[in-house]
Every structure is written in structure tokens, then in C-alpha cells.
Design an enzyme around this catalytic site. Structure first.
Site, PDB file in Angstrom:
ATOM      1  N   SER A  24      52.164  27.260  26.447  1.00 36.07           N
ATOM      2  CA  SER A  24      51.788  28.123  27.640  1.00 36.07           C
ATOM      3  C   SER A  24      52.961  27.314  28.266  1.00 36.07           C
ATOM      4  O   SER A  24      53.946  27.258  29.882  1.00 36.07           O
ATOM      5  CB  SER A  24      50.675  27.861  28.376  1.00 36.07           C
ATOM      6  N   ASN A 111      40.665  21.194  28.878  1.00 39.14           N
ATOM      7  CA  ASN A 111      40.268  22.324  29.658  1.00 39.14           C
ATOM      8  C   ASN A 111      39.884  21.389  30.828  1.00 39.14           C
ATOM      9  O   ASN A 111      40.325  22.358  31.636  1.00 39.14           O
ATOM     10  CB  ASN A 111      39.272  22.620  28.354  1.00 39.14           C
ATOM     11  N   THR A 156      48.660  58.454  65.129  1.00 45.16           N
ATOM     12  CA  THR A 156      47.320  58.191  63.604  1.00 45.16           C
ATOM     13  C   THR A 156      48.034  59.580  63.075  1.00 45.16           C
ATOM     14  O   THR A 156      49.095  61.027  63.057  1.00 45.16           O
ATOM     15  CB  THR A 156      46.110  59.525  63.982  1.00 45.16           C
ATOM     16  N   HIS A 157      47.624  59.673  61.136  1.00 50.11           N
ATOM     17  CA  HIS A 157      47.940  60.832  60.587  1.00 50.11           C
ATOM     18  C   HIS A 157      49.213  60.740  60.720  1.00 50.11           C
ATOM     19  O   HIS A 157      50.244  61.661  60.195  1.00 50.11           O
ATOM     20  CB  HIS A 157      47.442  62.254  60.898  1.00 50.11           C
ATOM     21  N   SER A 278      75.309  51.073  50.195  1.00 39.54           N
ATOM     22  CA  SER A 278      74.810  51.703  49.090  1.00 39.54           C
ATOM     23  C   SER A 278      75.713  51.646  48.553  1.00 39.54           C
ATOM     24  O   SER A 278      77.455  51.569  48.548  1.00 39.54           O
ATOM     25  CB  SER A 278      74.083  53.295  49.193  1.00 39.54           C
ATOM     26  N   LYS A 284      75.864  54.174  54.027  1.00 44.11           N
ATOM     27  CA  LYS A 284      74.017  53.567  54.139  1.00 44.11           C
ATOM     28  C   LYS A 284      73.935  51.920  54.346  1.00 44.11           C
ATOM     29  O   LYS A 284      74.518  51.203  54.199  1.00 44.11           O
ATOM     30  CB  LYS A 284      73.639  53.421  52.872  1.00 44.11           C
ATOM     31  N   ASN A 286      70.599  49.866  54.142  1.00 36.56           N
ATOM     32  CA  ASN A 286      68.861  50.511  54.190  1.00 36.56           C
ATOM     33  C   ASN A 286      68.004  49.160  54.010  1.00 36.56           C
ATOM     34  O   ASN A 286      68.284  47.869  53.807  1.00 36.56           O
ATOM     35  CB  ASN A 286      68.803  50.540  52.647  1.00 36.56           C
ATOM     36  N   GLU A 291      61.834  47.351  51.534  1.00 37.82           N
ATOM     37  CA  GLU A 291      60.590  48.516  50.422  1.00 37.82           C
ATOM     38  C   GLU A 291      60.468  47.201  49.283  1.00 37.82           C
ATOM     39  O   GLU A 291      59.575  47.947  48.683  1.00 37.82           O
ATOM     40  CB  GLU A 291      62.280  49.472  50.201  1.00 37.82           C
ATOM     41  N   TYR A 318      35.010  27.476  28.132  1.00 41.03           N
ATOM     42  CA  TYR A 318      36.652  27.608  28.113  1.00 41.03           C
ATOM     43  C   TYR A 318      36.767  28.245  27.183  1.00 41.03           C
ATOM     44  O   TYR A 318      36.925  28.524  25.919  1.00 41.03           O
ATOM     45  CB  TYR A 318      37.772  26.336  28.262  1.00 41.03           C
ATOM     46  N   GLN A 323      44.288  30.747  29.530  1.00 36.89           N
ATOM     47  CA  GLN A 323      45.426  30.474  29.049  1.00 36.89           C
ATOM     48  C   GLN A 323      46.593  31.486  30.726  1.00 36.89           C
ATOM     49  O   GLN A 323      47.644  31.429  31.039  1.00 36.89           O
ATOM     50  CB  GLN A 323      46.537  30.177  29.143  1.00 36.89           C
ATOM     51  N   LYS A 326      47.496  31.930  34.249  1.00 35.85           N
ATOM     52  CA  LYS A 326      49.067  31.313  35.455  1.00 35.85           C
ATOM     53  C   LYS A 326      50.151  32.284  35.974  1.00 35.85           C
ATOM     54  O   LYS A 326      50.671  32.145  36.396  1.00 35.85           O
ATOM     55  CB  LYS A 326      49.665  30.038  34.240  1.00 35.85           C
TER      56      LYS A 326
HETATM   57  N1  ARG Z   1      47.608  25.469  27.393  1.00 34.87           N
HETATM   58  C1  ARG Z   1      45.815  25.796  28.016  1.00 34.87           C
HETATM   59  C2  ARG Z   1      46.102  26.189  29.565  1.00 34.87           C
HETATM   60  O1  ARG Z   1      46.607  26.438  30.251  1.00 34.87           O
HETATM   61  C3  ARG Z   1      45.513  24.107  28.155  1.00 34.87           C
HETATM   62  C4  ARG Z   1      43.945  24.154  27.844  1.00 34.87           C
HETATM   63  C5  ARG Z   1      43.899  24.352  26.163  1.00 34.87           C
HETATM   64  N2  ARG Z   1      42.669  24.109  25.569  1.00 34.87           N
HETATM   65  C6  ARG Z   1      42.303  24.224  24.234  1.00 34.87           C
HETATM   66  N3  ARG Z   1      41.873  23.976  24.689  1.00 34.87           N
HETATM   67  N4  ARG Z   1      43.686  24.910  24.066  1.00 34.87           N
HETATM   68  O2  ARG Z   1      44.658  27.453  29.284  1.00 34.87           O
END
Ligand code: ARG
Length: 462
Positions: A24, A111, A156-157, A278, A284, A286, A291, A318, A323, A326
Site C-alpha cells: 500500500s 491494525n 420546475t421540470h 475548443s 467556443k 466552455n 462540467e 481486521y 487496505q 485508502k
Molecule cells: N497496509 C495495511 C492497511 O492499510 C496496514 C495494516 C496491515 N495489517 C496487517 N495485519 N497486515 O490496511
């Protein structure tokens, strides 16, 4: 190649593809400040519990601070083999201060560590987002203030319905943004819990003062249940839900800016600085920002669904699936930040074509309801009055005229109850200003509300 922190029970190295798949670090490296902050607090609490000597904690903390600088200055770039930011910092610490670095993870698991980091990171970002939403609210209120006398068709609409003030229309967005702020604060409150001490899942066997950790890191409370502490991602889901609603509001505003800046509407012109051209059509201009905002709303909704789906069948506690929390979170924060930064100046610099807006209220029978209300005031049941006014509209459509063009004799063909004052009753300004009801579009009512919201935004972002 360096050995993994967990390599003790393994006899083979990790397959390179697994390493790549598992890591990660490419995205969680942005947590480094919070990881280090959490580790400093943890080292302090370990010393408080007598697990680390004061001098040991001091060395660890100094090492962590040095690593923070190294990362900031690009002198230490964590690599894929380090798996995640937690391992990367720990490994670097041991490189710098020797085996003492290995004592930092006492009584802690990745964890509870990752749960802590992400809460710290999210709290920080929610504060910033609340501030950015505030800046947008301020811009909306300011532009509303400049348009307290700008009359436009309300729809409206997407059909012309009744006249409203542009200030009133804009202040509708103020109310939405105010609710968004409230949702962000609610989410902040539930994010504001300190999970460290939960260990892997069952709680740390060391006598760590969790309340001290919370105090050091500025958390309001500690989490109550170790299993929940490491497996709860509700606060992220809540944030993504609040963000999705906020994006939905920004997307609706975008849609209006896009429509209004079209030649068909011609109600506004966005500044050149906030428009794009454009590559083929020289004429143009834009509204790309609006958008893109409308477009990016989809990915924020997607982020919410990604995490809801990732979490839905996970047994406690966990699981590595988590993971996956994120990237959707980071992407949402990045998306919101840029949009919330670009919107206030875009709104402040747009040109409002007041005349075009007013002109548009002249066609489309926006005052037909006022004709019906006129009769209702004279005792005609509203349904009957609605039918009569509808007949007057049909007559005008046939003759290609407006209700304002009808003379008293015309009106009386539809009902004897119409008197000469019907002329005034269907005047657009009158239509607006009879809506003095609390929350209505009458100029006096909107002015009052504007004063209140000006005071609200002046007070601060809450
Ligand atoms: N990189 C992991 C995550 O984002 C960290 C926790 C990992 N824990 C484990 N027991 N492998 O969730």
C-alpha cells in the site's frame, strides 16, 4: 534485499508480483506525518508505562522526527518492499537508531496503528474541508448580496414556473452547504476516537494509558471495544457519504452554471480565467470546471460504493480487504479540495446578465399562479381559479400575447370577478413581493435572510 519484519516463520522470499499486489506504500505514504505523530505518542505512552526507559523513548522520538524530515525533503523514499508506511518508518528507524527501533512496536499492531493514522489524517482533512466549504458559502452569500434585485425565472421540470430573485436561488445553495458542514462535523465527531491499544484485535497485554495517548494526539475519546477499534471503517464511509451529498450539491450548481452560460439561457458569463476553449472551434468558450465537477461526482459516489461493498461481508476483525479504504478516501479528499478551491473565485468573477434574466421572466406565463391566487382571494376555490387562469393562458398562447397584455374586458371573459387591479396582481414584481412568507422569495424576506446568513458566515465556519 531486506528481510520482512514478519519473515521469522517464512522460509521463502515474497514473490515479486505478490509484493507489488500487497503493497500500500504507493498510496499510503501520504500518511507519513500522522504515522510518525502516532508513533511519537505511542513511544511516550510506552515510557509512561515503564516499558521504555525515558532515554530510549527520547532516542526513538528524535529518530522519528528525523525520518519525518527525510521524507519531507525527499531524502527517504519508501519502496514497495517495505509494504506500507508503517513498516517503512519502523524499518528506517531501526536503520537509524539500531535495535532500539524494534521496541517501538511493543503493545501495538499495524491494525490499530493504521486505524489511528487514518483517523488522524481524516480529522485533519475534515477540518480543512469544513473551512473550504465555508469559503464557498461566503462566495455564495456575497454573490447573492450583489443580486438582491436580480429577477429571474424560477423553474420546475426546467420549465419556467414563477419569478424568483437570483439572491434567493443562490441562498438555496447556502442552505445545502450549511447542511454539508453539519454532516462533516457529525462525521468529525465519530472520527474523533482513539483506537490505539486495541492491538491486533484483542487489546494490548501491556498496561498502556490509552487516555494519555488520546490526550497527546488531541482525540476527544478512546474507542470502547478492541475488535471494533480495528475493524471499524464507519467513519470513512460516513465521510464518503457526506462527501457524496456535497458533490451532488456542487454538481447541481454546476449543471445550472452550464445551462445558464449557454446561448439558449444567456443568464451568466463565466470569466475567461475560469473557462476553456475548443481546439477546433475558435468561437467556443466552455464551462469545463462545472462540467468536470458534474463528472467527478460520479467517481465520489463510486468511492462510497467501493468501500461499502468492500466492508459488507467482512468477518471481525481486521481483514486485508480494508487496505482498500485508502484510495477511495484519498481520491475523494483530493477531488473535493480542488473543486472547493476553484468554485469561490469562479462564482465571484462570473458576470450576471441581469437584463437577460429579467427578460426571460416576461415569457412563459410565470404569473399565471398569481392570476389564480387573485380569484382565490375573492372566494373562488383554488381548483376553479386554476382552471380559469389556465383558460386565460390558453387564450394568450393562441393570440401570441402575455397575461400582462390582457385588458380588463379580456380578463372578464374568463371571470366577472377580475377587476382593474388584476393588472397589478400579475406584474412580475408583485408576483415576487407577495411571497413574503417565511422562506419565500419576496425582496424584503430575502433581504432579512441575507442579513442573517451574512452574520453566520462572519461568525466563522461552523
Ligand atoms: N497496509 C495495511 C492497511 O492499510 C496496514 C495494516 C496491515 N495489517 C496487517 N495485519 N497486515 O490496511
Amino acid at each position: 534485499m531486506k528481510k520482512k519484519a514478519w519473515s521469522g516463520r517464512f522460509s521463502k522470499g515474497t514473490n515479486r508480483l505478490v509484493e507489488e499486489f500487497n503493497a500500500s506504500i504507493p498510496f499510503d505514504k501520504r500518511l507519513f506525518r500522522f504515522d510518525i505523530l502516532g508513533s511519537i505518542a505511542h513511544a511516550t505512552v510506552l515510557a509512561d508505562a515503564g516499558i521504555l526507559k525515558k532515554a530510549e523513548a527520547g532516542k526513538i522520538i528524535a529518530g522519528l522526527k528525523a525520518i519525518e524530515k527525510e521524507i519531507e525533503e525527499g531524502r527517504f523514499r519508501p519502496s514497495i518492499e517495505m509494504e506500507d508506511i508503517h513498516m517503512a518508518v519502523e524499518q528506517r528507524l531501526t536503520e537509524k537508531i539500531g535495535p532500539l527501533g524494534g521496541k517501538l512496536h511493543t503493545g501495538r499492531s499495524r491494525n490499530d496503528q493504521v486505524a489511528l493514522d487514518i483517523r488522524l489524517y481524516l480529522k485533519d482533512n475534515i477540518y480543512e474541508l469544513i473551512w473550504l466549504v465555508h469559503e464557498l458559502k461566503r462566495a455564495v452569500v456575497d454573490v447573492a448580496g450583489e443580486n438582491i434585485d436580480t429577477i429571474m425565472p424560477g423553474y420546475t421540470h426546467l420549465q419556467r414556473a414563477q419569478p424568483v430573485l437570483l439572491a434567493h436561488h443562490l441562498l438555496a445553495y447556502y442552505e445545502m452547504l450549511k447542511r454539508d458542514t453539519g454532516r462533516l462535523f457529525d462525521c468529525l465527531d465519530r472520527t474523533d476516537e482513539m483506537p490505539l491499544g486495541a492491538g491486533a484485535l484483542a487489546g494490548s497485554p501491556y498496561n498502556l494509558n490509552r487516555k494519555l495517548t488520546a490526550r497527546l494526539l488531541g482525540f476527544a475519546r478512546v474507542t470502547e471495544n478492541s475488535l471494533d477499534s480495528v475493524s471499524d471503517r464507519d467513519f470513512i464511509i460516513e465521510f464518503l457519504a457526506a462527501s457524496s451529498i456535497l458533490m451532488m450539491h456542487l454538481s447541481r450548481l454546476s449543471e445550472e452554471l452550464i445551462l445558464w452560460s449557454s446561448q439558449e439561457f444567456g443568464f451568466i458569463e463565466l470569466s475567461d480565467a475560469f473557462s476553456t476553449g475548443s481546439s477546433i472551434m475558435p468561437q467556443k468558450k466552455n464551462p469545463d470546471v462545472a462540467e468536470l465537477t458534474r463528472g467527478k461526482t460520479g467517481r465520489v459516489y463510486g468511492n462510497l460504493l467501493t468501500l461499502l461493498t468492500a466492508m459488507k461481508a467482512l468477518p471481525l476483525a481486521y481483514n486485508k480487504d480494508m487496505q482498500e479504504d485508502k484510495e477511495p478516501l484519498f481520491d475523494t479528499i483530493d477531488t473535493l479540495k480542488i473543486i472547493l478551491k476553484v468554485f469561490p473565485p469562479m462564482l465571484r468573477t462570473m458576470k450576471v446578465k441581469k437584463d437577460a434574466m429579467l427578460r426571460a421572466t416576461g415569457a412563459g406565463f410565470l404569473n399565471a399562479t398569481d392570476a389564480a391566487d387573485y380569484l382565490t382571494r375573492k372566494g373562488v376555490p383554488f381548483r376553479e381559479a386554476h382552471r380559469i387562469a389556465g383558460e386565460a393562458v390558453a387564450f394568450c398562447i393562441k393570440k401570441k400575447i402575455t397575461l400582462e397584455d390582457l385588458d380588463i374586458a379580456d380578463w372578464q371573459r374568463f371571470s366577472r370577478l377580475f377587476g382593474p387591479d388584476i393588472k397589478k396582481a400579475v406584474a412580475i414584481k408583485n408576483s415576487l413581493n407577495t411571497r413574503r412568507i417565511y422562506g419565500g422569495t419576496a425582496a424584503s424576506t430575502v433581504k432579512k435572510r441575507l442579513k442573517e446568513v451574512k452574520a453566520e458566515v462572519k461568525k466563522g465556519c461552523c
